[in-house]
Design an enzyme around this catalytic site. Structure first.
Site, short mmCIF file in Angstrom:
data_model
loop_
_atom_site.label_atom_id
_atom_site.label_comp_id
_atom_site.label_asym_id
_atom_site.label_seq_id
_atom_site.Cartn_x
_atom_site.Cartn_y
_atom_site.Cartn_z
N SER A 134 0.88 -1.17 0.00
CA SER A 134 0.00 0.00 0.00
C SER A 134 0.91 1.21 0.00
O SER A 134 1.68 1.41 0.93
CB SER A 134 -0.88 -0.02 1.25
OG SER A 134 -1.60 1.18 1.32
N ARG A 135 0.86 2.01 -1.07
CA ARG A 135 1.84 3.09 -1.21
C ARG A 135 1.51 4.32 -0.38
O ARG A 135 2.39 5.07 -0.02
CB ARG A 135 1.96 3.49 -2.69
CG ARG A 135 2.51 2.36 -3.52
CD ARG A 135 2.96 2.82 -4.89
NE ARG A 135 3.21 1.64 -5.70
CZ ARG A 135 2.44 1.19 -6.67
NH1 ARG A 135 1.33 1.83 -6.96
NH2 ARG A 135 2.75 0.11 -7.33
N VAL A 136 0.25 4.55 -0.10
CA VAL A 136 -0.10 5.78 0.63
C VAL A 136 -0.84 5.53 1.94
O VAL A 136 -0.99 6.42 2.76
CB VAL A 136 -0.94 6.74 -0.24
CG1 VAL A 136 -0.14 7.26 -1.41
CG2 VAL A 136 -2.22 6.08 -0.72
#
Lengths: 511, 132
Positions: A373-375
């Site tokens: 999950s990048r953010v």
């Protein structure tokens, strides 16, 4: 009766007598829901075209002497030579809270037999995504209630998180469990009277799914009292490709209404692989040039313009959000195929589900190594971040060592400890469908796992122990759970309270 | 579309425009021109050219015709007035084609090219039923 007469009288009095101008065309060829129309010289791109029998289509290809139009609905009554006309309108769908608890088709018409939908507002299905200025970074979590996701791949409100995996690996289950968790949280939050509570409404878009699957999902949502916060947009496999192509945009328009009115919504596109196939079908009939895997050149834009519409708006624009969970089905775990790579590159992370894990009984079958999950981590509550920080690494080490440990029996103590802890963590993350875990319980379980309270419990009993700890905390230690929920982070006092509670549970625990 | 195809389409467009403008008086001339134009073409190109010509001619003829459908009464003076008004509107002379259409109940429906102008009772009732 009198009200009908009054309405008719009112409409008659407001009828104007001016000449009505329309731009018309004639169907020259029609096949597979796509009509080639001669005329319609004033048609605009994506304009709704009216056909005989109350059918509508959308002008997709504007050529020099012909218009290519996809038709929604049953085209069997249309034939060559039929006249059609422009409407001057873009395809719009009803939006608003009146749609909650309903199953609608691609144009927002009810298909659940529960009567008409009360809605006064309409949104066009195709809209430009919010620009840079109205946006804000993701900072509020979507509590999925699924422990491996909330702990290791957290999702924030306004994020686009892809759920990807082969067939029958539990992709839809994750999506439905997330909806169920939201409904539960909404009920609790609204009942608490907390004015700062923001309910999260859900929209499930079924693209090319079997009707039996949609019925099963509907039943699951009803059974778990989640339907009242959910809209289902159905474009089943029996629908024509046009409906399947438009359905995610219709659902997105419904979600945008919540976002633009300062509320939060979650939309699930199940699935975008079938959506791409429907678009390829239409494009090939429209004779658009085909590229890789016969998809048209704009298949990337097809998904990017849809997923860009998910956003978190800043306070000046109402502070609403639209979170998107698109689903992609892979073939034999191939992540490097055309559509999966496209959608992976568009989204802010992915939850990858593995067939092998699923078959080993690890459900949800989330591959920790390939999921990211990048953010979302900035939206994760601090308490969960404190206890889950090292878990992803521990699990990755476990997977690596477990592969090597198969070849030899002599293991040093450290390796053995890593393997033992890893095996227990894998068990802890197992969770049955439709049973979301509150975030406070997740914090306690992970804290206990980190401190080694599960290390002396047999691997086969971990699921049971975790359930018992959860029950104990809910029944006996509500105050501790409430404190975690209020403080949202662990300090020394709170940790000692958790320790005390876990030790009391452990003392009375029997496998 | 290749360069040759584009050229063929352009020729078909020009010939269709001329045929629609001149009407029946130029049929022999147009047929002769078609023969000459198609002579050096391959079989496939001939088919493509003829298809393009036919499609464009159909569209052009529509643009030079004023289809008048009416229900009730329509006097010669009124027709003349309509032809003059719409000829001015489209920028070229129009040939009227008059048909009586009882489905309109009362009123008139005009068509020039793709555009339809309707001022009939049937159309107003359709609008009313859509709104109620």
């Amino acid at each position: 009766m009198s009200s009908i007469l009054e309405q008719i009288e009112k409409e008659i009095s407001s009828l104007t007598t001016e000449t009505k101008k329309t731009n018309t065309g004639t169907i020259r060829r029609i096949a597979d829901g796509v009509a080639h129309i001669e005329g319609l010289s004033e048609a605009m791109s994506s304009e709704m075209i009216e056909f005989p029998g109350g059918l509508y289509g959308i002008a997709l290809n504007l050529e020099e002497d012909e218009v290519g139009c996809v038709i929604m609905g049953d085209v069997s009554g249309l034939k060559e030579g039929d006249e059609c006309k422009t409407t001057g309108r873009l395809l719009s769908v009803p939006v608003g809270k009146g749609l909650l608890g309903r199953v609608v088709d691609v144009i927002g018409q009810p298909v659940d037999g529960k009567g008409a939908i009360e809605s006064e507002e309409f949104y066009p299905v195709e809209r430009i995504a919010p620009g840079i200025i109205p946006r804000k970074s993701v900072d509020q979590p979507v509590q999925t209630g699924i422990m491996p996701i909330d702990a290791m791949i957290p999702i924030g409100r306004g994020q686009r998180e892809l759920i990807i995996g082969d067939r029958q690996t539990g992709k839809t289950t994750i999506a439905i469990d997330t909806i169920i968790a939201q409904a539960k949280l909404n009920r609790e939050g609204l009942a608490s009277g907390d004015e700062s509570f923001r309910p999260l409404y859900s929209i499930y878009v079924a693209i090319g799914q079997k009707n039996s699957n949609i019925a099963r999902i509907l039943k699951t949502l009803e059974k778990n009292d989640a339907l009242e916060y959910t809209i289902i947009v159905a474009a089943p496999a029996a629908d024509n490709p046009t409906n399947q192509y438009i359905s995610p945009y219709s659902g997105c328009a419904m979600g945008e209404w919540f976002m633009e009115n300062g509320m939060d919504a979650l939309i699930i596109y199940d699935d975008l692989s079938k959506h791409a196939v429907a678009y390829r079908h239409i494009s090939l009939i429209l004779k658009r040039p085909s590229g890789r895997e016969a998809y048209p050149g704009d298949v990337f834009y097809l998904h990017s313009r849809l997923l860009e519409r998910a956003a978190r708006l800043n306070e000046d624009h109402g502070g609403g959000s639209l979170t998107a969970l698109p689903i992609i089905e892979t073939q034999a775990g191939d992540l490097s195929a055309y559509i999966p790579t496209n959608v992976i590159s568009i989204t802010d992370g992915q939850v990858f589900l593995e067939t092998d894990l699923f078959n080993q009984g690890v459900r949800p079958a989330i591959s920790v190594g390939l999921s990211v999950s990048r953010v979302g981590s900035s939206a994760q509550i601090k308490a969960l971040k404190q206890v889950a920080g090292s878990i992803k690494l521990q699990l990755a080490q476990y997977r690596e060592l477990a592969a090597f440990a198969q070849f030899g029996s002599d293991l040093d103590a450290r390796t053995k400890a890593t393997l033992d802890r890893g095996a227990r963590l894998v068990e802890l993350f197992k969770q049955p469908a439709a049973s979301p875990k509150p975030v406070t319980i997740q914090v306690v379980i992970l804290w206990a796992a980190n401190k080694g309270y599960f290390d002396d419990i047999e691997v086969g009993n971990i699921v049971d122990a975790s359930a018992k700890l959860s029950d104990y905390m809910t029944a006996q230690k509500v105050a501790v759970l409430d404190k975690i929920a209020d403080q949202k982070k662990l300090d020394e006092t709170l940790e000692s309270e958790i320790m005390e509670a876990v030790e009391q549970w452990k003392a009375g625990y029997q496998a | 579309m290749s360069g040759t195809d584009a050229k063929l389409h352009k020729m078909a467009e020009m010939l269709a425009e001329y045929a629609a403008q001149e009407g029946e008086s130029c049929v022999a001339e147009v047929v002769e021109a078609l023969k000459k134009l198609m002579e050096p073409l391959s079989h496939g190109q001939r088919q493509e050219f003829f298809r393009a010509f036919r499609r464009r001619l159909r569209l052009k003829l529509k643009q030079y015709q004023l289809n008048i459908e009416y229900a009730g009464e329509l006097s010669d003076a009124h027709t003349k007035d309509l032809v003059q008004k719409y000829s001015e509107k489209v920028g070229h002379d129009l040939t009227p084609v008059i048909t009586e259409n009882p489905d309109l109940i009362s009123g008139i429906r005009l068509q020039v090219g793709d555009n339809v102008y309707e001022a009939s009772l049937a159309e107003r009732l359709r609008r009313l039923s859509a709104r109620v």
